[in-house]
Design an enzyme around this catalytic site. Structure first.
Site, PDB file in Angstrom:
ATOM      1  CB  CYS A 105       1.189   1.453  -3.251  1.00 33.68           C
ATOM      2  SG  CYS A 105      -0.053   1.726  -1.993  1.00 33.68           S
ATOM      3  CG  HIS A 151       3.898   4.465  -4.944  1.00 34.28           C
ATOM      4  ND1 HIS A 151       2.936   4.399  -3.966  1.00 34.28           N
ATOM      5  CD2 HIS A 151       5.021   4.907  -4.353  1.00 34.28           C
ATOM      6  CE1 HIS A 151       3.463   4.768  -2.818  1.00 34.28           C
ATOM      7  NE2 HIS A 151       4.721   5.082  -3.027  1.00 34.28           N
TER       8      HIS A 151
END
Ligand SMILES: *[C@@H]1O[C@H](CO)[C@@H](O)[C@H](O)[C@H]1NC(C)=O
Ligand SMILES: *[C@@H]1O[C@H](CO)[C@@H](O)[C@H](O)[C@H]1NC(C)=O
Ligand SMILES: *[C@@H]1O[C@H](CO)[C@@H](O)[C@H](O)[C@H]1NC(C)=O
Length: 517
Positions: free
Chosen positions: A76, A130
């Site tokens: 991510c 993120h």
């Protein structure tokens, strides 16, 4: 041998032919208006015909559908920071979750920041950056966003024991987690709340005289596979097929394997006692997990459909993509954390007013989104390509604009010369608890991978985590997969004699492309 020579000629002449066609297609319409980007978390490129994502498919059919789009790293934070700054993980020096580019490598301009500086109101809803250290605990506010990023309140329950387990008859932290929304803490789910918030913003934006840049990040189908129970019925388990090659390929170098620790540690999977690190998922569970992953994807697809009802497609460019893919048992692997196609390939769809629908087969990269969007919106004047001399400046591009490819005809698309580069770090050759998500200080090996229309070629090489250098001559694993004969990447043909020239060509291309950044 004749076939081989033909291939090499094809490699050599195609770039030139492509340039020729490019000249014909040089006129790009500039679009004025709004931008909405939807980033779905861990949504792989779904080729499974038994799963219908009606709304995403509709967007794809009416827009420009890149069917070979790849993430820069199947994790991510590195993938998102890379996509949103248009720079590779090597430039950001981020392969884990624990550094923020502005404080460590350079004050790089992000995609939303660029729109904000050009008069747009920019909004972040749900998971775009993120969260945490890699976006300075603020999702890069105030640089990227006009308003403080929105996170759904029920996100705080994301790891609670809220999945009813029919075997133990307890509430657990399961992987497979269909739920009754009414009975969940907060009586909702994060993506339902993000959807409501995004719709509120779209309604407000109608009365403003500024265009908007709205980024909506949906959390599913990221694990746990928690979704409204009714979606299970939309994906009957008897329609689910197991992966063709559910075991570790014989010729795969060990360094390419990762033990999918996060999947193993969910309560329901931990109860299966799968041997570590090479044990594979029992058949019945393979089907159950696939069913729930797809059910979660259908849930997200419904939310996309509801969101699109509030978007005026005549005035808005819409992009839909994901941060990376997810293995569903192919080659015995689960989750992301690898350089295989299933972990790297993502949906990438553009809907642009005035552009004809198209399907583009050329391999493209998520770092291409930034230069593409600003070219389409007419905002790309004088932004240079990044070279090693200027790559610390706030604005230059490591990716390329896809605007020309969008208008490509079938013939020039087929012979397109673009390639996609991805990478994944490892702490060691043998898989251990750190192999999935090694921290920078533990990284000893970097796997660099190049994807052409036909091949995936990967070199796992020695990496220095202090100097950020690599040694191409010290390798720990080499892989070649031929997508024409082996779309599942189940047979590493690196050592087959007849691919010798292909290997030589791809190795040179990979090293040159990686080193030129
Ligand atoms: C980084 O860039 C932003 C936006 O251009 C600017 O406001 C800020 O002062 C810069 N920070 C540093 C440390 O140069
Ligand atoms: C990141 O956050 C820290 C702590 O709040 C702050 O001191 C630092 O200036 C921030 N970095 C940037 C580039 O804004
Ligand atoms: C897994 O191992 C535990 C402890 O050794 C045992 O109690 C349990 O029955 C095993 N479960 C299965 C499905 O084999």
């Amino acid at each position: 041998m004749v076939v081989l020579k033909g291939l090499i000629i094809v490699f050599i002449i195609f770039p030139f032919v492509n340039k020729l066609f490019a000249l014909v297609n040089m006129n790009i319409n500039n679009v004025k208006g709004n931008v909405m980007i939807i980033i779905v978390d861990d949504l792989r490129h779904l080729e499974d015909k038994s799963v219908k994502l009606r709304n995403i498919e509709k967007l794809a059919a009416n827009g420009i559908n890149f069917v070979n789009a790849f993430a820069q790293q199947a994790l991510c934070a590195p993938s998102r920071n890379s996509m949103l700054t248009g720079r590779r993980p090597d430039t950001l020096r981020l392969y884990d979750f624990y550094s923020y580019w502005r404080d460590t490598v350079g004050n790089f301009t992000t995609l939303p920041q660029y729109f904000k500086a050009n008069g747009y109101e920019t909004y972040s809803v749900g998971k775009i950056f993120h969260p945490g250290e890699s976006s300075n605990y603020t999702d890069d506010f105030p640089y990227s966003w006009s308003r403080f990023p929105y996170h759904p309140p029920t996100e705080k329950y994301k790891d609670n024991a809220v999945c009813y387990d029919s075997i133990t008859r307890r509430m657990q932290k399961n992987l497979v987690c269909p739920v009754k929304v009414r009975k969940q803490p907060g009586h909702s789910l994060p993506d339902l709340q993000s959807l409501e918030h995004a719709i509120r913003i779209l309604k407000e934006a109608r009365n403003k005289n500024k265009p908007y840049f709205l980024a909506v990040g949906l959390h599913k189908p990221h694990i746990p596979l928690k979704f409204p129970q009714k979606y299970l019925a939309r994906v009957p388990i008897n329609k689910i097929s197991p992966p063709k090659f559910p075991c570790k390929p014989v010729d795969m170098p060990t360094v390419a394997w990762h033990p999918w620790t996060d999947v193993r540690h969910r309560d329901d999977i931990a109860g299966l006692n799968i041997s570590y690190p090479f044990g594979t998922m029992p058949h019945e569970w393979t089907l159950r997990i696939k069913q729930s992953y797809h059910a979660a994807a259908v849930y997200v697809d419904d939310l996309v459909g509801l969101l699109m009802k509030h978007v005026d497609l005549r005035k808005t460019v819409v992009v839909l993509t994901s941060d990376h893919g997810w293995s569903l048992g192919e080659n015995g692997l689960w989750a992301k954390y690898s350089n295989f196609d299933v972990a790297l390939k993502v949906p990438l769809i553009f809907s642009i007013p005035g552009y004809q629908p198209n399907v583009v087969h050329a391999p493209v990269e998520l770092i291409d989104i930034f230069p593409t969007l600003i070219e389409i919106m007419g905002l790309s004047q004088n932004i240079p390509k990044c070279k090693s001399i200027n790559n610390k400046t706030p604005l230059c591009f490591e990716g390329k604009s896809l605007a020309e490819l969008m208008k490509a005809t079938f013939i020039n698309d087929v012979i397109g010369d673009s390639v996609a580069i991805s990478q994944y770090p490892r702490p060691s050759v043998s898989p251990n608890e750190k192999s999935d998500k090694p921290r920078l200080k533990d990284i000893q090996i970097m796997g660099y991978s190049i994807r052409t229309r036909r091949y995936r070629y990967t070199e796992w090489v020695s990496f220095n985590n202090i100097l950020f250098t690599k040694d191409w001559n010290k390798n720990y694993g080499l892989e070649l997969y031929d997508h024409i004969t082996d779309p599942n990447e189940a047979h590493n043909i690196y050592y087959k004699r007849k691919y010798k020239d292909i290997v030589k060509y791809l190795s040179k291309l990979l090293r040159r492309t990686v080193d030129s950044q």
